[in-house]
Design an enzyme around this catalytic site. Structure first.
Site, PDB file in Angstrom:
ATOM      1  N   ASP A 170       0.770  -1.162   0.118  1.00 33.79           N
ATOM      2  CA  ASP A 170       0.009   0.083   0.104  1.00 33.79           C
ATOM      3  C   ASP A 170       0.822   1.313  -0.022  1.00 33.79           C
ATOM      4  OD1 ASP A 170       0.254   1.075   2.808  1.00 33.79           O
ATOM      5  OD2 ASP A 170      -0.148  -1.074   3.239  1.00 33.79           O
ATOM      6  N   HIS A 198       9.094  -5.100  -1.446  1.00 29.54           N
ATOM      7  CA  HIS A 198       8.255  -6.038  -2.021  1.00 29.54           C
ATOM      8  C   HIS A 198       7.347  -5.736  -3.138  1.00 29.54           C
ATOM      9  CE1 HIS A 198       8.502  -9.252   1.315  1.00 29.54           C
ATOM     10  NE2 HIS A 198       9.698  -9.105   0.691  1.00 29.54           N
ATOM     11  N   GLY A 233       6.126  36.924  19.761  1.00 33.33           N
ATOM     12  CA  GLY A 233       6.179  38.204  20.360  1.00 33.33           C
ATOM     13  C   GLY A 233       6.009  39.399  19.233  1.00 33.33           C
ATOM     14  N   GLY A 251      -3.068  38.615  17.457  1.00 27.46           N
ATOM     15  CA  GLY A 251      -2.062  37.134  16.909  1.00 27.46           C
ATOM     16  C   GLY A 251      -1.589  36.595  17.855  1.00 27.46           C
TER      17      GLY A 251
END
Length: 481
Positions: free
Chosen positions: A110, A148, A294, A408
């Site tokens: 996979d 594989h 900051g 922010g």
């Protein structure tokens, strides 16, 4: 003899910091995404042969028997049907993808490994056949060796005994490359039962080359044999001690045998424990990565020179203590943080900028159909996710001619809490940092590492005392985690 979890974590953290860790993934890693293991893949094929897959130990022979009777097509269809479907990501691979691991080996067909790595923005160089070994994908971040084969090329997948017998002639370069990495790197084998005959054969062939009796240490996980498992219980609830003791002896022998290859076993109660172990390793690793949050239009009770010196010398000390600083280049703060970090990096021979400093200036233009605010939020999440510790200082900006708290910084604090980061607000710098400090000091159950430092964080303005206290807090966190 198995190794303790604490020794395992210590060894893995050391290798992560030296960029010297590799992963070898078996079917167990993909089971977390809903894929079957070998036994599940071959169940229908075994039924066509009138075999009970649960009674078969030699699964390679089951595949070969079906090939002998019916050719390759049904086997190819089984691989395609199972592994072509879209799968959910799994938490173990998500964690691994966030760590600085640049080599993966797998026997799985996979694409969970390469897909998850791609989700994090990493450029993946996938090797399916040995003809690809000579190629080098530009700017690659990680190499995935699929020993594989791959679901996209089922005809070339290694699954029958014929495939295994031809391995040395058709895929010899995989063995050669693996041998070199087992000598130079530390591996975690995850999702492996060590019943794969090809891996056993490869390990046996290269064992002599693994530095004789002192090979490099590697690690794997085994679930402890538990006498309370249902398989050991009779219908009346009593335990079949003979069966339990047999499996316990067999596991002990397997653990000792793997030591021949330098593979140390970590015994766990449940396979789900692996997720918590990996989470803990990630958290400990990222404690060394410090995001300094900051911004400052003004510095309140600090003069500009005092603020500049505090920011400069704090980042300088952090780098001298081998911490990695992440900076968003905040106004009035970022440039001083960067200068302090660079001074220490240039002063110390052998230190590289990228190993100790990450600069992430915020985007200033709308793109991708997202508003600037949306872009900044994504940006903040990405930066904070890379860190383990956040230091918050000042936090103000000008809006309509007035100096106000920086929203922010408040958002960065909220993101950091959601992501379970360690948060150190320097309340004495005022503004948003002060607001956050006031919230934090009322919740010392969560912010236990700040309890002995509250007075200095809230009131102290002496640069040396603040920097010294931050260092104490970080060391307390490192010892605890």
């Amino acid at each position: 003899m198995s190794v303790s979890l604490s020794l395992f974590e210590k060894a893995i953290l050391k290798e992560l910091r030296n960029n010297n860790l590799s992963i070898f993934a078996g079917a167990g890693l993909s089971r977390g995404s809903g894929f079957v293991d070998w036994r599940g893949l071959l169940q229908d094929i075994a039924e066509e042969l009138e075999l009970d897959i649960n009674k078969e130990l030699d699964l390679v022979s089951v595949a070969q028997y079906h090939f002998n009777a019916n050719g390759r097509q049904t086997i190819n269809e089984a691989i395609v049907d199972e592994f072509q479907r879209t799968a959910e990501r799994n938490e173990n691979m998500n964690i691994l993808s966030r760590l600085p691991i640049d080599t993966y080996w797998t026997t799985n067909y996979d694409s969970i490994i390469e897909d998850t790595l791609g989700d994090t923005g990493k450029i993946v160089d996938k090797k399916i056949s040995q003809n690809q070994m000579k190629n080098y994908k530009p700017n690659r971040d990680v190499v995935v060796y699929k020993m594989h084969g791959d679901k996209e090329f089922p005809d070339e997948a290694v699954i029958t005994r014929d495939d295994y017998e031809k391995y040395d002639s058709e895929r010899a370069l995989f063995t050669t490359q693996l041998k070199g990495e087992l000598i130079s790197k530390t591996f975690i084998f995850i999702g492996f039962s060590f019943e794969d005959p090809n891996l056993e054969q490869i390990l046996s062939k290269i064992r002599i080359d693994l530095l004789g009796d002192s090979p490099k240490n590697h690690y794997c996980f085994f679930r402890k044999v538990n006498r309370l498992d249902e398989r050991y219980k009779n219908s009346d609830g009593t335990i079949r001690e003979e069966d339990y003791n047999y499996d316990k002896v067999k596991q002990d022998l397997k653990v000792k045998d793997l030591k021949r290859f330098g593979i140390n076993s970590v015994l766990i109660d449940e396979y789900s424990d692996i997720t918590n172990i990996l989470k803990n390793i990630e958290k400990k690793f990222k404690v060394n990565k410090i995001f300094i949050s900051g911004s400052a239009e003004e510095y309140g009770n600090y003069s500009e020179e005092e603020a500049k010196s505090l920011l400069h010398n704090l980042s300088k000390l952090l780098v001298s203590n081998s911490h990695h600083i992440i900076s968003g280049f905040g106004l009035g703060v970022g440039s001083y943080v960067i200068n302090g970090a660079l001074e220490e990096i240039f002063r110390s021979k052998g230190k590289k900028i990228n190993d100790f400093l990450t600069l992430r200036p915020f985007p200033q233009a709308v793109s991708g159909g997202k508003t600037l605010k949306e872009l900044w939020t994504e940006y903040r999440k990405d930066m904070i996710n890379e860190s383990g510790v956040m230091i918050l200082m000042f936090g103000n900006k000008v809006v309509d001619g007035q100096v106000v708290e920086a929203n922010g910084m408040i958002e960065e604090y909220q993101i950091a809490r959601e992501k379970d980061k360690y948060i150190i607000p320097i309340g004495s710098t005022g503004y948003a940092a002060k607001k956050i400090f006031n919230e934090v000091k009322g919740n010392l159950e969560e912010f236990w590492y700040l309890e002995d430092s509250l007075d200095i964080l809230e009131n102290e303005q002496d640069e040396q005392k603040i920097i010294f206290e931050i260092n104490i807090i970080i060391e307390k966190i490192r010892r605890r985690v």
